[in-house]
Write a protein that holds these residues in place. Structure first.
Motif, PDB file in Angstrom:
ATOM      1  N   GLY A   1       0.780  -1.227   0.000  1.00 21.77           N
ATOM      2  CA  GLY A   1       0.000   0.000   0.000  1.00 21.77           C
ATOM      3  C   GLY A   1       0.811   1.277   0.000  1.00 21.77           C
ATOM      4  N   GLY A   2       2.142   1.181  -0.164  1.00 21.65           N
ATOM      5  CA  GLY A   2       2.993   2.364  -0.122  1.00 21.65           C
ATOM      6  C   GLY A   2       2.975   3.166  -1.412  1.00 21.65           C
ATOM      7  N   ARG A   3       3.716   4.271  -1.415  1.00 21.19           N
ATOM      8  CA  ARG A   3       3.722   5.224  -2.513  1.00 21.19           C
ATOM      9  C   ARG A   3       5.127   5.361  -3.098  1.00 21.19           C
ATOM     10  NH1 ARG A   3      -0.542   8.893  -2.025  1.00 21.19           N
ATOM     11  NH2 ARG A   3       0.714  10.515  -3.026  1.00 21.19           N
ATOM     12  N   ASP A   4       5.191   5.680  -4.389  1.00 22.57           N
ATOM     13  CA  ASP A   4       6.424   6.132  -5.048  1.00 22.57           C
ATOM     14  C   ASP A   4       7.565   5.119  -4.987  1.00 22.57           C
ATOM     15  OD1 ASP A   4       5.168   8.666  -5.515  1.00 22.57           O
ATOM     16  OD2 ASP A   4       5.644   9.238  -3.456  1.00 22.57           O
ATOM     17  N   ASN A   5       7.247   3.836  -4.928  1.00 23.08           N
ATOM     18  CA  ASN A   5       8.287   2.812  -4.973  1.00 23.08           C
ATOM     19  C   ASN A   5       8.601   2.461  -6.428  1.00 23.08           C
ATOM     20  OD1 ASN A   5       8.523   2.087  -1.993  1.00 23.08           O
ATOM     21  ND2 ASN A   5       6.327   1.822  -2.339  1.00 23.08           N
TER      22      ASN A   5
END
Length: 714
Positions: A296-300
């Motif tokens: 669910g993280g961002r900008d990976n």
């Protein structure tokens, strides 16, 4: 002369069973744990164990090895908590000795700088071998084993992003969680700018590397056989932070992170609970349960990796942040750093604008230029469906799906250099060959010099593996039955029109009575490009029906002459099929009103309710490739087909004009099983777009008919 014997007794982990909370199946809710008995006289049954009778003070021991104790022998018991303690110290080198039998840490250091731990052996400790807080500390060429944690290193200033200068390199760290699991890692780091490189880490109960903070680099490490006594674990792991950015994980070999107990999946790299902005590149992953997880993280960014033979999935992705469960941790950590000042904005521009975004969405993730081999397991990126295919969340592109081990030189020797068709793709996409196993891990002998002699470099035996086996080739798959509603993949046998222009067949035009029958759509060709654009022509069916007065049961059919594709505009929801073998008999094909859907699902006015009927009805009728079913929502003329195979729609192909507008992906079915593997089918949209010359004005759509789903690239 008395014999002095120093005995070091491990407190062994006797696993007697495993308890579970909600059963023994997989998944987060079913995680339990091991239980064990200790200091029980009845369990004193093998070498290296002891029992202390706390009432009498008697110590019962079974010495390790074949040692025999006599009355004159002396047994030493360590009473030191931390063997070496430093504070406010600098310019010190610890080198070439063994430190052991510390009840807690081997070295504990606070507020130190310019200190080196070199060529040491640290073993048999009750906590971390080396626990450091300071700056410019180096841990190098050490053997660290049989501890409860390898190296914990903290330093740097997050508010100013000042680097710690710490380096952990060329070490061998194993059996680093002898008692505890969670929190007892080979390397744990926090702060800013730690460098962890060229280490060999293996045989741990939980993570090998756990980190927090910013701008760390993890590279050239050999990490394997971790998470051996845990579930919901990652060989490399972090979690619950939008702000800990700038971390790069590259040029590592990560393998055999598997799950041996009930519970959630184990991963090679686990970005847990919305952890964001990690670059994962140029790594080799093999034989993990899951290679990479983005929770669910961002900008990976995940690029230029080899993903080989995951037992579950190559990757997992999700949007767990939409539940807002983790806001209680994420929001305070966001407020704790100056993410809007000039320094942080210039370094992490995506973080600087997070308040204007939907923080809970997994936006900005990029997954591209990876080679994936999954064997018979076809779930490549688990969770990649529905809203997660939104390119603003997970932009997935340039994925090569290897369907045979022959695409690699020698996986049994961890040589994942690509060959055959994978090498052709790699050359076309500038995908580099992975590093060899000799280029990762320690570059020098590890441990004290007295154990290995005066060598200054690690002895290497560079071998070049060769694979001269023929490349695997497969004949194209036979084409499944096409839809009875002409879609451009075969000649239109329902209406005889010329191969030019856009044609209309009008049943009855209430507003314009003279417009009845089959005719060339001169208006659409003159004003809406209907004569040269298939989609514009087919859209004319619904528009003309409305022009005629939207009269029920008086449809308008549009046929695009160059391809024969057609649709129907009018009222209601209709089905097109070759019969329903599971509940009736086959027929030569017919079009009929879907009265069930109109009465029960409001499908006459709800487009999605109507179009979803294709898949449901196809399953109801037996799900056979020989009997595809198409739904038509006549108020818009849109269609959806369920059936066999992967079908590609190319509006125009300047680089290969011989390519049909609509066709079955026979070659992809042979090479990648695109006819039975949705991810492979969807990847073909990008392939054919590039094959046709990469023209943005001509996007390519892949239709995976077994699920009645489609995707368009770009």
């Amino acid at each position: 002369m008395p014999i002095l014997m120093k005995c070091s007794f491990d407190f062994p982990l006797h696993v007697l069973g495993h308890y579970t909370v909600n059963g023994s199946g997989p998944g987060f809710p079913n995680q339990g744990g091991y239980f064990r008995f200790f200091n029980i006289l009845e369990e004193l049954d093998e070498q290296g164990e002891y029992y202390l009778d706390r009432t009498t003070g008697n110590l019962y021991i079974w010495p390790p090895g074949r040692q025999h104790l006599s009355d004159s022998d002396v047994i030493y018991a360590s009473l030191l908590d931390d063997c070496v303690v430093l504070r406010n110290a600098s310019n010190i080198v610890f080198k070439d000795f063994t430190l052991e039998a510390c009840r807690r840490c081997g070295f504990v250091a606070d507020l130190i700088h310019d200190v080196t731990f070199e060529s040491l052996e640290v073993r048999n400790t009750g906590a971390y071998a080396i626990d450091v807080n300071g700056r410019d500390v180096t841990v190098t060429k050490c053997d660290i084993h049989d501890t409860d944690g390898g190296v914990r290193i903290v330093g740097g200033i997050r508010s100013t992003l000042e680097s710690s200068g710490h380096v952990v390199d060329d070490n061998k760290i194993w059996k680093f969680s002898r008692e505890g699991a969670v929190g007892n890692n080979a390397v744990e780091m926090a702060g800013v700018g730690n460098l962890v490189r060229h280490n060999d880490m293996f045989e741990g109960q939980y993570d090998a590397i756990h980190w927090g903070g910013n701008d760390h680099v993890i590279e050239y490490n050999h990490i394997h056989h971790t998470c051996m006594n845990s579930s919901d674990c990652g060989a490399l792991m972090c979690g619950r932070d939008w702000t800990a950015r700038g971390v790069v994980i590259r040029y590592n070999y990560i393998h055999h992170t598997l799950r041996h107990v009930p519970g959630a999946d184990n991963r090679g790299i686990m970005l847990d609970d919305q952890y964001s902005s990690v670059i994962i590149e140029y790594n080799v992953f093999s034989d993990n349960m899951v290679h990479v997880n983005i929770g669910g993280g961002r900008d990976n960014i995940v690029r230029y990796n080899i993903f080989y033979n995951a037992t579950a999935y190559a990757m997992q992705i999700d949007s767990r942040g939409t539940s807002h469960v983790f806001d209680k941790d994420l929001l305070p950590r966001l407020k704790a750093v100056p993410y809007k000042n000039q320094l942080w904005q210039s370094k992490y521009p995506e973080l600087a604008i997070i308040d204007s975004m939907h923080k809970e969405f997994p936006e900005g993730n990029q997954i591209h230029h990876n080679v994936i081999y999954q064997g018979t397991n076809k779930d490549v990126i688990h969770g990649y469906s529905g809203s997660l295919t939104n390119i603003s969340w997970f932009n997935v592109s340039s994925i090569w799906i290897a369907t045979d081990k022959s695409d690699f030189v020698d996986p049994s020797k961890l040589d994942f250099s690509v060959r055959c068709s994978a090498a052709d793709w790699a050359n076309a996409e500038n995908f580099p060959q992975p590093l060899s196993l000799n280029e990762i891990g320690p570059r020098f002998p590890t441990g004290p010099a007295y154990k290995h002699g005066p060598q200054t470099t690690k002895p290497t035996s560079v071998s070049v593996h060769q694979n001269n086996a023929p490349c695997t080739t497969r004949a194209p798959r036979p084409e499944p039955q096409h839809s009875y509603l002409p879609d451009g993949s075969y000649p239109n046998t329902l209406y005889n029109v010329s191969n030019q222009g856009c044609w209309l067949v009008i049943d009855n035009c209430h507003n314009y009575p003279n417009m009845t029958g089959k005719m060339r759509d001169t208006y659409g060709e003159a004003h809406e490009m209907a004569g040269t654009d298939e989609s514009h022509c087919l859209a004319r069916a619904a528009k003309q029906w409305k022009t005629c007065g939207s009269t029920a049961n008086h449809p308008v059919t549009a046929i695009y002459g160059p391809t024969g594709a057609m649709t129907v505009g009018g009222d209601g929801c209709f089905l097109v099929d070759y019969g329903c073998p599971a509940h009736g008999s086959p027929n030569s094909g017919h079009i009929y009103r879907d009265t069930y859907a109109e009465q029960q699902l409001n499908a006459s006015t709800n487009e999605e309710a109507c179009l979803s009927r294709a898949y449901n009805q196809w399953q109801y009728c037996g799900g056979s490739d020989k009997y595809p079913i198409t739904s038509i929502f006549r108020p818009t003329g849109r269609t959806r087909t369920a059936g066999g195979g992967c079908w590609i729609h190319v509006p125009h192909c300047p680089a290969h004009t011989e390519l049909k507008t609509m066709f079955f992906d026979a070659s992809g079915a042979a090479r990648f099983h695109s006819d039975t593997w949705m991810f492979a089918c969807f990847s073909q949209a990008e392939y054919y777009w590039k094959y046709c010359g990469s023209h943005r004005e001509y996007p390519v759509t892949a239709y995976y008919r077994p699920s009645a789903m489609s995707t368009t690239f770009p």
